[in-house]
Design a protein around this motif. Structure first.
Motif, mmCIF file in Angstrom:
data_model
loop_
_atom_site.group_PDB
_atom_site.id
_atom_site.type_symbol
_atom_site.label_atom_id
_atom_site.label_comp_id
_atom_site.label_asym_id
_atom_site.label_seq_id
_atom_site.Cartn_x
_atom_site.Cartn_y
_atom_site.Cartn_z
ATOM 1 N N LYS A 44 0.845 -1.192 0.000
ATOM 2 C CA LYS A 44 0.000 0.000 0.000
ATOM 3 C C LYS A 44 0.881 1.243 0.000
ATOM 4 N N GLU A 98 -9.229 1.198 3.273
ATOM 5 C CA GLU A 98 -8.245 1.599 2.260
ATOM 6 C C GLU A 98 -8.208 0.522 1.186
ATOM 7 N N THR A 155 -2.699 1.497 8.999
ATOM 8 C CA THR A 155 -2.934 1.250 7.571
ATOM 9 C C THR A 155 -3.264 -0.220 7.346
#
Ligand code: ADP
Ligand code: MG
Length: 255
Positions: free
Chosen positions: A24, A66, A57
């Motif tokens: 990511k 996300e 995250t």
């Protein structure tokens, strides 16, 4: 209270979350690189590591708050859908408890807990309220069912947030620094509720700086730094003999 891992090789369930080669980036900053992580049913995985290492995250990718750039994530054998109803259904199976309590300010504790089941699951109001009261009792705030978040302490609000997550009957709950925003006197009551859930067999991924909790409640500790997993292992092994210098430096600062 029993200490140490409660899931052994023989009692460990099936893989519930499988994170496989996940990457990511934000712009040209790579926040996660080549993350592999499997969380088994009934397992408690505690994720630790310095600020900015990608812990949040990772949680947000698992819950698909996300998108990911590479790799794949499966929940209970199914790949995360891109969007739409399938995503909403799958996301309902992954509870999330954040650092900031995120309760709806204009709704009572009970309304916060019943909202998901009535709106997303279509549970009849009576049934949702009965179960909501049970869950508020279970986390020790049953007497506050009619109170608004502003009338509750931080610890009480976070316990309502846990009850709200439980109300959706998730297969796993992700906790992202659930006690970091709390005044010190409220931390233990929230960790106690989490430890109880762990003992009851809830599958949990917990990002925390509470090393006592990690040692006591985790089946496995995952140490992240710079967007990668540097070490993972049983809490006693990790805390007593970390293998990497990064982990030793980190533990020297937080213990
Ligand atoms: P942690 O939770 O371990 O403190 P985060 O996952 O929040 O770390 O962040 C990892 C890195 O990614 C940090 O450098 C952070 O600044 C960056 N980051 C996180 N979210 C975003 C975003 N939405 N946009 C840009 N950078 C981000
Ligand atoms: Mg974070």
């Amino acid at each position: 209270m029993t200490e140490g891992p409660h899931v052994t090789e023989s009692t460990r369930g099936k893989p519930l979350i499988v994170v496989d080669g996940v990457e990511k980036s934000f712009g040209d900053f790579r926040a996660l690189h080549a993350i592999d992580l499997t969380v088994h049913s009934g397992e408690v995985v505690v994720v630790i590591g310095p600020s900015g290492s990608g812990k949040s995250t990772l949680c947000r990718c698992i819950n698909r708050l996300e998108t990911i750039d590479a790799g794949q994530i499966t929940i209970d054998g199914r790949q995360l859908p891109e969007e739409g109803r399938a995503l909403a259904r799958l996301r309902a199976e992954v509870g999330m408890v954040f650092q900031a309590f995120n309760l709806f300010a204009h709704k009572t504790a009970l309304e916060n807990v019943t909202l998901g089941p009535t709106k997303v699951r279509g549970t009849p109001r009576n049934a949702a309220e009965r179960r909501g009261r049970e869950l508020l009792d279970r986390v020790g705030v049953g007497a506050k069912a009619g109170s608004y978040p502003a009338e509750l302490s931080g610890g009480q609000q976070q316990r309502v947030a846990i009850a709200r997550a439980l109300a959706m009957d998730p297969k796993v709950i992700l906790f992202d620094e659930p006690t970091s925003a709390l005044d010190p006197e409220y931390i233990a009551e929230v960790l106690d509720v989490m430890a109880e859930l762990a003992r009851d067999g809830m599958t949990m991924v917990v990002v925390t700086h509470e090393m006592g909790f990690a040692r006591r409640a985790a089946d496995r500790v995952v140490f992240m730094a710079d967007g990668g997993i540097l070490e993972e292992g049983a809490p006693a092994d990790f805390f007593d003999s970390p293998r990497t210098q990064r982990a030793r430096d980190f533990l020297a600062r937080v213990l």
